[in-house]
Motif scaffolding. Sequence first.
Motif, short mmCIF file in Angstrom:
data_model
loop_
_atom_site.label_atom_id
_atom_site.label_comp_id
_atom_site.label_asym_id
_atom_site.label_seq_id
_atom_site.Cartn_x
_atom_site.Cartn_y
_atom_site.Cartn_z
N LYS A 293 0.78 -1.08 0.06
CA LYS A 293 -0.02 -0.15 -0.09
C LYS A 293 0.84 1.27 0.09
O LYS A 293 0.51 2.29 0.65
CB LYS A 293 -0.87 -0.02 1.06
CG LYS A 293 -1.66 -1.26 1.11
CD LYS A 293 -2.89 -1.26 2.51
CE LYS A 293 -3.61 -2.44 2.61
NZ LYS A 293 -4.14 -2.58 3.68
N ASP A 295 2.85 4.56 -1.61
CA ASP A 295 2.78 5.74 -2.54
C ASP A 295 3.66 5.79 -3.20
O ASP A 295 3.79 6.75 -4.14
CB ASP A 295 2.14 6.93 -1.76
CG ASP A 295 0.75 6.80 -1.00
OD1 ASP A 295 0.02 6.09 -1.31
OD2 ASP A 295 0.59 7.57 0.23
N GLN A 324 -2.63 3.49 -6.98
CA GLN A 324 -2.34 4.63 -5.89
C GLN A 324 -3.16 5.86 -6.32
O GLN A 324 -3.17 6.79 -5.17
CB GLN A 324 -0.68 5.12 -6.50
CG GLN A 324 0.18 4.09 -6.02
CD GLN A 324 1.68 4.53 -6.62
OE1 GLN A 324 1.87 5.38 -7.33
NE2 GLN A 324 2.72 3.92 -5.77
N ASP A 326 -6.41 5.28 -6.07
CA ASP A 326 -7.82 4.67 -5.51
C ASP A 326 -8.98 4.57 -6.72
O ASP A 326 -10.09 4.93 -6.26
CB ASP A 326 -8.14 5.42 -4.28
CG ASP A 326 -7.25 5.06 -3.25
OD1 ASP A 326 -6.68 3.92 -3.32
OD2 ASP A 326 -7.20 5.89 -2.10
N ASP A 327 -8.49 4.21 -7.97
CA ASP A 327 -9.40 4.41 -8.82
C ASP A 327 -9.78 3.01 -9.12
O ASP A 327 -9.08 2.17 -9.91
CB ASP A 327 -8.79 4.85 -10.09
CG ASP A 327 -9.87 5.37 -11.17
OD1 ASP A 327 -11.00 4.38 -11.17
OD2 ASP A 327 -9.65 6.06 -11.99
N ILE A 328 -10.86 2.48 -8.53
CA ILE A 328 -11.32 1.14 -8.73
C ILE A 328 -11.96 0.56 -9.88
O ILE A 328 -11.46 -0.49 -10.49
CB ILE A 328 -12.35 0.73 -7.58
CG1 ILE A 328 -12.76 -0.75 -7.90
CG2 ILE A 328 -13.45 1.60 -7.88
CD1 ILE A 328 -11.60 -1.89 -7.40
N MET A 358 -8.12 -2.98 -2.95
CA MET A 358 -8.86 -1.72 -3.82
C MET A 358 -10.39 -1.91 -3.47
O MET A 358 -10.95 -0.77 -3.41
CB MET A 358 -8.38 -2.31 -5.40
CG MET A 358 -7.04 -1.84 -5.56
SD MET A 358 -6.80 0.11 -5.65
CE MET A 358 -7.89 0.43 -6.87
N LYS A 361 -11.39 -0.57 0.21
CA LYS A 361 -11.15 1.06 0.10
C LYS A 361 -12.11 1.55 -0.61
O LYS A 361 -12.96 2.86 -0.26
CB LYS A 361 -9.84 1.44 -0.54
CG LYS A 361 -8.80 0.91 0.39
CD LYS A 361 -7.22 1.89 -0.10
CE LYS A 361 -6.72 1.28 -1.41
NZ LYS A 361 -5.40 1.96 -1.51
N ALA A 362 -12.67 1.10 -2.04
CA ALA A 362 -13.72 1.59 -2.64
C ALA A 362 -15.19 1.56 -2.20
O ALA A 362 -15.81 2.58 -2.04
CB ALA A 362 -13.71 0.95 -4.04
N LYS A 365 -14.96 4.08 1.10
CA LYS A 365 -15.27 5.46 0.43
C LYS A 365 -16.71 5.71 0.02
O LYS A 365 -17.27 6.71 0.12
CB LYS A 365 -14.22 5.57 -0.73
CG LYS A 365 -14.18 7.17 -1.25
CD LYS A 365 -13.12 7.22 -2.25
CE LYS A 365 -12.83 8.47 -3.00
NZ LYS A 365 -11.92 8.67 -3.98
#
Length: 504
Positions: A293, A295, A324, A326-328, A358, A361-362, A365
């Motif tokens: 995870k 960056d 990085q 966070d674009d699933i 991923m 986190k999606a 969010k």
Amino acid sequence: MSDDDDFMQDSGDEDYDFEYEDADEDESGDVGIENKYYNAKQIKIDNPEEAIDEFLGVPALEEEKGDWGFKGLKQAIKLEFKLGRYGDAVEHYRELLTYVKSAVTRNYSEKSINNMLDYIEKASDDDKAYQCMEEFYSLTLNSFQNTNNERLWLKTNIKLARLWLERKEYGQLSKKVRELHRACQREDGSDDPSKGTYLLELYALEIQMYAETKNNKRLKALYQRALRVRSAVPHPKIMGIIRECGGKMHMSEENWEEAQSDFFESFRNYDEAGSMQRIQVLKYLVLTTMLMKSDINPFDSQETKPYKNDPRISAMTDLVDAFQRDDIHAYEAVLSKNPDVLADPFIAENIDEVSRNMRTKAVLKFIAPYTRFSLSFISKHIKISVPEVQDILSFLILDKKLNAKIDQENGTVVVESASDVERLRALQEWSASLRTLWRAALIDGEGFKNDELSQLHGMRGGTMLQSGLGGEAPTAGLRAGNARSRAGWKGKGGQGSKAGLGAF
């Protein structure tokens, strides 16, 4: 190696093996032998059978064994093997090995024998060819052992062990490795520092075997021993292999940082050796970056930067970029458009962990503004299955990252107010503290006499103490607090709560 490549190799070797002769020496014999050899080279493509006879005629023209006879036998053996004349090939290879003792230089003979074995290995595509190849190795090892050429004996044995590794014949490989380890030890059983390079090659072979058979305990011990060898200057490819297997070992233990370090070192060594395996290991390096995870872009270093736009790893580059950010949706699109990413079993085995991170986190969010929603609502927007949504939410609840309850029957989720939970917890702690104080001061202690205590009960304030510190009132107070909590929860989010209800 093709015959033409071998011819080029032979020519290169001839340039280094000068033989100075007197100017008045008669060279007519050598010219005749040379012409016969090159005549055979010209006809071997169109008429290989005739070429074999021509090549075998070259040694007969020499009064003493020399370079031309050695070359003629080499070419004849390759053609015989190619045509499936394995018995003839073995017989003439036995004759070829007699030239190694004195007829040709040591360096030239070693290169030629290694090239011959490489050619035989690549051309062994059936059982008969494989049996022939084993006879070649047996004859070679016996020859070098009889001539006390330990260095070449070790190199040939390691080549044979590598072949067994490729064929996954682990039983024979284990026996051979034990034999070679004994050959690389001193009389007291300790490792011989003068044979450190061979030891590292043996460790690399064993480490690969244990990596393939998932024997991590044995792999870890050998990996640590290999890194402690200081008496060798190994080929960078050998260290690339050791570090790559070490990285995979650390990955199996979920030790992402150590895995990343090993994969980076493996990449550097493969890159130095010019090995194409560097591309695959670079993919592993990108994978560990996502598992950590991190960056930090793995292509920011000086060593990896030249490969950032390499089309062979573009899919992994796009994956780490989407991760990085966070674009699933971009992440899932890269995986669906590049199925070859999962062709590597190691990547396929570990990418699931990245994908789950991923998606987790999606989901977290996406649900942030809602207090109530359905599982299908999340499934539709994140584009994952309903069971996976439920698994992810269950994990978040158990991990205390989400305070919610799942109604599996209706497929709905209700998020509880964090502020209400904290207030109720504070009330419970306050009530417990008062009970402790009451017991310590008024019952177990000696702070009041009995008559004083009865007077205290008779007072109006005593009623307050009894109701405030007795068994029933705190419970009633908590129930009232719960009622207020529920009333307060209804107002949470204002219109946002209505938006959450619209998800049903």
